[in-house]
Design an enzyme around this catalytic site. Structure first.
Site, PDB file in Angstrom:
ATOM      1  N   HIS A  50       0.738  -1.265  -0.078  1.00  0.00           N
ATOM      2  CA  HIS A  50      -0.247  -0.060   0.015  1.00  0.00           C
ATOM      3  C   HIS A  50       1.012   1.343   0.112  1.00  0.00           C
ATOM      4  O   HIS A  50       1.998   1.234   0.153  1.00  0.00           O
ATOM      5  CB  HIS A  50      -0.824   0.015   1.287  1.00  0.00           C
ATOM      6  CG  HIS A  50      -0.279   0.156   2.464  1.00  0.00           C
ATOM      7  ND1 HIS A  50      -0.339  -1.091   3.355  1.00  0.00           N
ATOM      8  CD2 HIS A  50       0.640   0.899   3.000  1.00  0.00           C
ATOM      9  CE1 HIS A  50       0.300  -1.054   4.259  1.00  0.00           C
ATOM     10  NE2 HIS A  50       1.056   0.416   4.372  1.00  0.00           N
TER      11      HIS A  50
HETATM   12  P1  TYD Z   1      -1.820  -3.168   7.792  1.00  0.00           P
HETATM   13  O1  TYD Z   1      -1.186  -1.708   7.538  1.00  0.00           O
HETATM   14  O2  TYD Z   1      -2.404  -3.678   6.565  1.00  0.00           O
HETATM   15  O3  TYD Z   1      -0.424  -3.860   7.743  1.00  0.00           O
HETATM   16  P2  TYD Z   1       1.060  -4.129   7.153  1.00  0.00           P
HETATM   17  O4  TYD Z   1       1.358  -2.735   6.308  1.00  0.00           O
HETATM   18  O5  TYD Z   1       2.157  -4.284   7.990  1.00  0.00           O
HETATM   19  O6  TYD Z   1       0.880  -5.174   5.906  1.00  0.00           O
HETATM   20  O7  TYD Z   1      -2.441  -3.329   8.859  1.00  0.00           O
HETATM   21  C1  TYD Z   1      -2.785  -4.501   9.289  1.00  0.00           C
HETATM   22  C2  TYD Z   1      -4.047  -4.470  10.134  1.00  0.00           C
HETATM   23  O8  TYD Z   1      -3.735  -3.815  11.570  1.00  0.00           O
HETATM   24  C3  TYD Z   1      -5.144  -3.647   9.666  1.00  0.00           C
HETATM   25  O9  TYD Z   1      -6.534  -4.217   9.952  1.00  0.00           O
HETATM   26  C4  TYD Z   1      -5.158  -2.213  10.382  1.00  0.00           C
HETATM   27  C5  TYD Z   1      -4.395  -2.645  11.787  1.00  0.00           C
HETATM   28  N1  TYD Z   1      -3.525  -1.582  12.331  1.00  0.00           N
HETATM   29  C6  TYD Z   1      -4.155  -0.592  13.160  1.00  0.00           C
HETATM   30  O10 TYD Z   1      -5.333  -0.949  13.615  1.00  0.00           O
HETATM   31  N2  TYD Z   1      -3.413   0.229  13.650  1.00  0.00           N
HETATM   32  C7  TYD Z   1      -2.183   0.453  13.176  1.00  0.00           C
HETATM   33  O11 TYD Z   1      -1.377   1.486  13.440  1.00  0.00           O
HETATM   34  C8  TYD Z   1      -1.628  -0.266  12.077  1.00  0.00           C
HETATM   35  C9  TYD Z   1      -0.415  -0.183  11.493  1.00  0.00           C
HETATM   36  C10 TYD Z   1      -2.422  -1.125  11.739  1.00  0.00           C
END
Ligand code: TYD
Length: 134
Positions: A50
């Site tokens: 992303h």
């Molecule tokens: P995501 O940002 O998609 O993880 P990555 O980039 O590491 O693959 O986040 C995964 C899940 O965690 C998503 O459901 C959102 C949640 N999340 C939070 O609630 N707070 C946060 O600060 C972050 C980074 C993620």
């Protein structure tokens, strides 16, 4: 300008164990509003996938190593992070993917904003359309 912005962090070497510290607006160009970390990541797993509209982040391999692919819509670069005293600064509108996590690795992220689901661009085609308009 290179997509890859590495920041050398202070390292206090000590026979008792090394220490690194980070102060917002001093060692990194933003105030730290949030810290999160990835751990117990299976070797075959991929994270990220992303970009963000308004968020700046610093990634640090506080333990072990992993690769980060960066893409600003014009060029792509992959870097390996494996030093707890080195950060990778990722600006907004940069697509990122993290992979090849070593066993026991920890990816710590310092973020300029609290979590905002609306700030994410999760679809690569949307990302490309957005950066082309800029
Ligand atoms: P995501 O940002 O998609 O993880 P990555 O980039 O590491 O693959 O986040 C995964 C899940 O965690 C998503 O459901 C959102 C949640 N999340 C939070 O609630 N707070 C946060 O600060 C972050 C980074 C993620």
């Amino acid at each position: 300008m290179s997509l890859v912005k590495r920041i050398s962090l202070p390292k206090i070497s000590d026979p008792r164990g090394n220490l690194t510290f980070i102060e917002g607006q001093r060692h990194i160009p933003f105030e730290i509003r949030r810290v999160y970390y990835l751990y117990d990541v299976p070797a075959e797993s991929e994270r990220g996938g992303h970009a963000h509209r308004n968020l700046t982040q610093l990634l640090i391999a506080v333990s072990g190593s992993f690769d980060v692919l960066l893409d600003d819509g014009k060029s792509r670069e992959t870097v390996t992070l494996n030093k707890p005293y080195e950060g990778l600064l990722i600006d907004c509108f940069v697509w990122r993917e993290m992979k090849n996590f070593s066993s026991g690795s920890v990816c710590m992220v310092l973020a300029s904003r609290v979590y905002e689901a609306d700030d994410y661009i999760r679809d690569y085609q949307d990302f490309m359309r957005t950066v082309r308009k800029e």
